[in-house]
Design an enzyme around this catalytic site. Structure first.
Site, PDB file in Angstrom:
ATOM      1  N   ARG A   1      32.041 -91.297 -45.469  1.00 36.92           N
ATOM      2  CA  ARG A   1      32.454 -90.856 -46.816  1.00 36.92           C
ATOM      3  C   ARG A   1      31.533 -91.445 -47.882  1.00 36.92           C
ATOM      4  NH1 ARG A   1      38.435 -92.179 -47.918  1.00 36.92           N
ATOM      5  NH2 ARG A   1      37.941 -91.209 -49.899  1.00 36.92           N
TER       6      ARG A   1
ATOM      7  N   HIS B   1      42.233 -97.433 -56.940  1.00 37.66           N
ATOM      8  CA  HIS B   1      42.238 -97.502 -55.473  1.00 37.66           C
ATOM      9  C   HIS B   1      40.943 -98.076 -54.911  1.00 37.66           C
ATOM     10  CE1 HIS B   1      45.638 -94.253 -55.264  1.00 37.66           C
ATOM     11  NE2 HIS B   1      46.069 -95.429 -55.629  1.00 37.66           N
TER      12      HIS B   1
ATOM     13  N   THR C   1      45.311 -84.430 -59.666  1.00 44.18           N
ATOM     14  CA  THR C   1      46.052 -85.288 -58.730  1.00 44.18           C
ATOM     15  C   THR C   1      47.365 -84.616 -58.346  1.00 44.18           C
ATOM     16  OG1 THR C   1      47.097 -87.450 -58.359  1.00 44.18           O
ATOM     17  CG2 THR C   1      47.032 -86.667 -60.649  1.00 44.18           C
TER      18      THR C   1
HETATM   19  P1  OAD Z   1      45.412 -85.040 -53.492  1.00 45.93           P
HETATM   20  O1  OAD Z   1      44.532 -84.473 -52.438  1.00 45.93           O
HETATM   21  O2  OAD Z   1      46.769 -85.497 -53.103  1.00 45.93           O
HETATM   22  O3  OAD Z   1      45.599 -83.964 -54.649  1.00 45.93           O
HETATM   23  C1  OAD Z   1      44.491 -83.281 -55.175  1.00 45.93           C
HETATM   24  C2  OAD Z   1      44.965 -82.449 -56.340  1.00 45.93           C
HETATM   25  O4  OAD Z   1      43.823 -81.869 -56.940  1.00 45.93           O
HETATM   26  C3  OAD Z   1      45.900 -81.286 -55.956  1.00 45.93           C
HETATM   27  O5  OAD Z   1      47.013 -81.279 -56.820  1.00 45.93           O
HETATM   28  C4  OAD Z   1      45.024 -80.037 -56.151  1.00 45.93           C
HETATM   29  O6  OAD Z   1      45.784 -78.918 -56.604  1.00 45.93           O
HETATM   30  C5  OAD Z   1      44.091 -80.522 -57.231  1.00 45.93           C
HETATM   31  N1  OAD Z   1      42.796 -79.840 -57.273  1.00 45.93           N
HETATM   32  C6  OAD Z   1      42.092 -79.294 -56.245  1.00 45.93           C
HETATM   33  N2  OAD Z   1      40.931 -78.805 -56.695  1.00 45.93           N
HETATM   34  C7  OAD Z   1      40.891 -79.035 -58.033  1.00 45.93           C
HETATM   35  C8  OAD Z   1      39.950 -78.776 -59.063  1.00 45.93           C
HETATM   36  N3  OAD Z   1      38.791 -78.173 -58.794  1.00 45.93           N
HETATM   37  N4  OAD Z   1      40.246 -79.153 -60.327  1.00 45.93           N
HETATM   38  C9  OAD Z   1      41.417 -79.776 -60.605  1.00 45.93           C
HETATM   39  N5  OAD Z   1      42.346 -80.053 -59.667  1.00 45.93           N
HETATM   40  C10 OAD Z   1      42.087 -79.691 -58.402  1.00 45.93           C
HETATM   41  O7  OAD Z   1      44.571 -86.208 -54.204  1.00 45.93           O
HETATM   42  P2  OAD Z   1      45.099 -87.419 -55.096  1.00 45.93           P
HETATM   43  O8  OAD Z   1      46.267 -87.011 -55.913  1.00 45.93           O
HETATM   44  O9  OAD Z   1      43.928 -87.993 -55.790  1.00 45.93           O
HETATM   45  O10 OAD Z   1      44.742 -92.844 -51.864  1.00 45.93           O
HETATM   46  O11 OAD Z   1      45.592 -88.416 -53.976  1.00 45.93           O
HETATM   47  C11 OAD Z   1      46.109 -89.653 -54.346  1.00 45.93           C
HETATM   48  C12 OAD Z   1      45.745 -90.688 -53.322  1.00 45.93           C
HETATM   49  O12 OAD Z   1      46.138 -90.249 -52.013  1.00 45.93           O
HETATM   50  C13 OAD Z   1      44.261 -90.941 -53.165  1.00 45.93           C
HETATM   51  O13 OAD Z   1      43.732 -91.809 -54.138  1.00 45.93           O
HETATM   52  C14 OAD Z   1      44.186 -91.531 -51.795  1.00 45.93           C
HETATM   53  C15 OAD Z   1      45.082 -90.585 -51.064  1.00 45.93           C
HETATM   54  O14 OAD Z   1      45.670 -91.061 -49.911  1.00 45.93           O
HETATM   55  C16 OAD Z   1      44.279 -93.837 -51.123  1.00 45.93           C
HETATM   56  O15 OAD Z   1      43.346 -93.669 -50.337  1.00 45.93           O
HETATM   57  C17 OAD Z   1      44.990 -95.120 -51.331  1.00 45.93           C
END
Ligand code: OAD
Length: 258
Positions: free
Chosen positions: A70, A118, A193
């Site tokens: 990654r 994170h 998110t």
């Molecule tokens: P997620 O993968 O859970 O969510 C990604 C979000 O981005 C979703 O709601 C999608 O709809 C949205 N999305 C996708 N493409 C997009 C775009 N082009 N523009 C805007 N939004 C878009 O990711 P996170 O919420 O970041 O933690 O996940 C939270 C945490 O879960 C991460 O930091 C990681 C993971 O496990 C750790 O590793 C501790």
């Protein structure tokens, strides 16, 4: 692109802005998110095999190889128009970034003092004595299943990724800074998110309780949508440049008058 009137007004009224970002912020740079159907990392890999202290204890070489790949992948992509728009906005107004992302794309777009809740793919520390590791980290040219992690020069422990795993606490200083920033903000923009992983997912509600306007930028409905005053169903790389383009003339005028 039409910017929602309520988002534009909130951005023009705000003295202090915080942009809270998740994996969707970097999706258009080619960094996979975690939970998007088909492409999300946790759709293809089991989080409990890769992102927990137990996984590390069980098979550090497997975990290390995955984080190296990654780390290597992020080095080969570029910030997108959304990251660049946030940095441009910060040059015109008081705009801070709080991110759950472990990439450095906000920084490479020009954002400063980014709060990483994170951790970071580019930082490493000893799993035993916690000392930061400044030695070289070799990213293999090809995908490999296992790579032995380096050894801590201080105590001989294994060097681990500087990211937060499930079951671990967030870095306290980053968390306290994030809460203070959203509590002092007039506008919190929540971008990309799913709002599933706490405590970071609680920041929009903290902001709203403290009186900030909350605007969500995300193509899909999320757990944060109910907390937001305005939901903008658009991608980060489309919405943010449109917003900043619309704001820039007024912000530049204001700056000229100050
Ligand atoms: P997620 O993968 O859970 O969510 C990604 C979000 O981005 C979703 O709601 C999608 O709809 C949205 N999305 C996708 N493409 C997009 C775009 N082009 N523009 C805007 N939004 C878009 O990711 P996170 O919420 O970041 O933690 O996940 C939270 C945490 O879960 C991460 O930091 C990681 C993971 O496990 C750790 O590793 C501790």
């Amino acid at each position: 692109m039409r910017v929602p009137e309520a988002a534009l007004e909130a951005a023009l009224d705000a003295r202090r802005v915080v942009v809270v970002t998740g994996a969707g912020m970097s999706a258009e740079s080619g960094v996979p998110t975690f939970r998007d159907a088909q492409t999300g990392l946790w759709e293809r890999y089991a989080a409990e095999d890769l992102a927990t202290p137990e996984a590390w204890d069980r098979d550090p070489a497997f975990v290390w190889a995955w984080y190296l790949s990654r780390f290597g992948a992020v080095a080969h992509v570029e910030p997108n128009a959304g990251h660049r728009a946030v940095a441009r906005w910060a040059a015109l107004a008081d705009v801070r970034v709080v991110t759950q992302n472990v990439d450095d794309l906000h920084e490479r777009a020009g954002s400063r003092d980014v709060v990483h809740l994170h951790g970071s793919l580019a930082s490493f520390r000893c799993a035993r004595c916690e000392t930061a590791y400044a030695g070289t980290v070799d990213v293999p040219d090809t995908e490999v299943d296992r790579v032995d992690p380096p050894t801590c020069p201080r105590c001989g422990g294994r060097v681990r990724p500087g990211v937060v795993w499930f079951g671990e606490l967030l870095p306290l200083d980053a968390w306290e800074q994030a809460v203070a920033l959203v509590e002092a903000a007039d506008l919190v923009l929540v971008v990309g998110t799913s709002g599933i992983v706490h405590p970071a997912a609680g920041l929009p509600a903290v902001a709203r309780r403290a009186g900030a306007a909350v605007v969500e930028v995300n193509p899909l409905e999320t757990d944060v949508s109910d907390v937001a005053h305005v939901v903008w169903r658009e991608s980060a790389a489309m919405a943010l440049p449109a917003l900043v383009d619309s704001l820039a003339p007024a912000l530049e005028r204001r700056r000229g008058q100050a």
